[in-house]
Design a protein around this motif. Sequence first.
Motif, PDB file in Angstrom:
ATOM      1  N   VAL A 101       0.864  -1.172   0.000  1.00  0.00           N
ATOM      2  CA  VAL A 101       0.000   0.000   0.000  1.00  0.00           C
ATOM      3  C   VAL A 101       0.906   1.229   0.000  1.00  0.00           C
ATOM      4  N   ARG A 102       0.765   2.074  -0.990  1.00  0.00           N
ATOM      5  CA  ARG A 102       1.592   3.277  -1.080  1.00  0.00           C
ATOM      6  C   ARG A 102       1.264   4.225   0.060  1.00  0.00           C
ATOM      7  N   CYS A 103       2.307   4.721   0.710  1.00  0.00           N
ATOM      8  CA  CYS A 103       2.115   5.671   1.807  1.00  0.00           C
ATOM      9  C   CYS A 103       3.342   6.566   1.879  1.00  0.00           C
ATOM     10  N   ASP A 104       3.194   7.687   2.568  1.00  0.00           N
ATOM     11  CA  ASP A 104       4.295   8.639   2.714  1.00  0.00           C
ATOM     12  C   ASP A 104       5.227   8.270   3.861  1.00  0.00           C
ATOM     13  N   MET A 105       4.681   7.589   4.866  1.00  0.00           N
ATOM     14  CA  MET A 105       5.457   7.289   6.069  1.00  0.00           C
ATOM     15  C   MET A 105       5.121   5.884   6.557  1.00  0.00           C
ATOM     16  N   MET A 106       6.162   5.062   6.714  1.00  0.00           N
ATOM     17  CA  MET A 106       5.993   3.712   7.250  1.00  0.00           C
ATOM     18  C   MET A 106       6.569   3.692   8.662  1.00  0.00           C
ATOM     19  N   ILE A 107       5.834   3.100   9.590  1.00  0.00           N
ATOM     20  CA  ILE A 107       6.282   3.047  10.979  1.00  0.00           C
ATOM     21  C   ILE A 107       6.397   1.591  11.401  1.00  0.00           C
ATOM     22  N   ALA A 108       7.553   1.227  11.930  1.00  0.00           N
ATOM     23  CA  ALA A 108       7.796  -0.110  12.461  1.00  0.00           C
ATOM     24  C   ALA A 108       7.864  -0.010  13.977  1.00  0.00           C
ATOM     25  N   THR A 109       6.872  -0.582  14.656  1.00  0.00           N
ATOM     26  CA  THR A 109       6.856  -0.542  16.120  1.00  0.00           C
ATOM     27  C   THR A 109       7.836  -1.572  16.673  1.00  0.00           C
ATOM     28  N   MET A 127       9.292   2.771  -2.487  1.00  0.00           N
ATOM     29  CA  MET A 127       8.148   3.691  -2.550  1.00  0.00           C
ATOM     30  C   MET A 127       8.553   5.145  -2.347  1.00  0.00           C
ATOM     31  N   ARG A 128       9.837   5.392  -2.018  1.00  0.00           N
ATOM     32  CA  ARG A 128      10.340   6.744  -1.718  1.00  0.00           C
ATOM     33  C   ARG A 128       9.604   7.349  -0.524  1.00  0.00           C
ATOM     34  N   SER A 129       9.315   6.526   0.477  1.00  0.00           N
ATOM     35  CA  SER A 129       8.640   7.017   1.676  1.00  0.00           C
ATOM     36  C   SER A 129       9.612   7.000   2.850  1.00  0.00           C
TER      37      SER A 129
END
Length: 178
Positions: A101-109, A127-129
Motif C-alpha cells: 500500500v503506497r504511503c508517505d510514512m511507514m512506521i515499524a513498532t 516507494m520513496r517514503s
Amino acid sequence: MKLSGRNIKRRLYDLRNLPSNLKRARYFRGHGVHSPFVYAVVRQVFMRSRLFPEGATDLYYELLARGISQRRAVQLQNLMTHCGYTSFSIDADCGAEHDIVRCDMMIATKTVAPDYLKTMAACAAEMRSTLCIMSPAADRRRDETCRDIVAAHGCTSIDNRGYLLIFNNYLPKQRFRL
C-alpha cells in the motif's frame, strides 16, 4: 589564585572520557546540525511538546492506541504535518509486490522482528517514503540491524534514541545521532 592544583585546561581535558551520551548533549537543541532540513526537524518537531494546531491527528491517536508514549506520538504526528505527508502505515506487510500500500510514512513498532526491518527498509526505499523504526536500540540484534540499514541507506537518517527516521527523498547521504 587557583583553588585546586589543576587549572581549567586540565579539568576540561578530562572531559574526553565522558560517555558519548553526555558528549552529544550539546546537539540537543540543534546546534552543530549543518543541514537546514534536519535543523528544522529538530527545532519544529523534536522540541515541540504539543500538536500543530492546523494538522491532522489520525496518526497520533493510532500510535497512542498501540502503546506508544504521548511524547513520541506528538513528535511523529508533527513530523507528518511538517513534511506534508498525507498517508501512513504502521507495521506494514511488504511480502508481495501487489500487496504494498503506497504511503508517505511507514512506521515499524517494537513488535516488528529485526529481520523484517530490512524488508521494510527496502520497501520504503522503493516507494520513496520515510521509514520510522521505533526503539532502534531496544536489544543488541535490533541495534545491529538498524546500523546495517543506515550504513546501506543512500539518504538522510536521524536517530534520536526514541526512533530512527530514514528519509528517502532528495537529500544527500547524511547520518545524525541526536
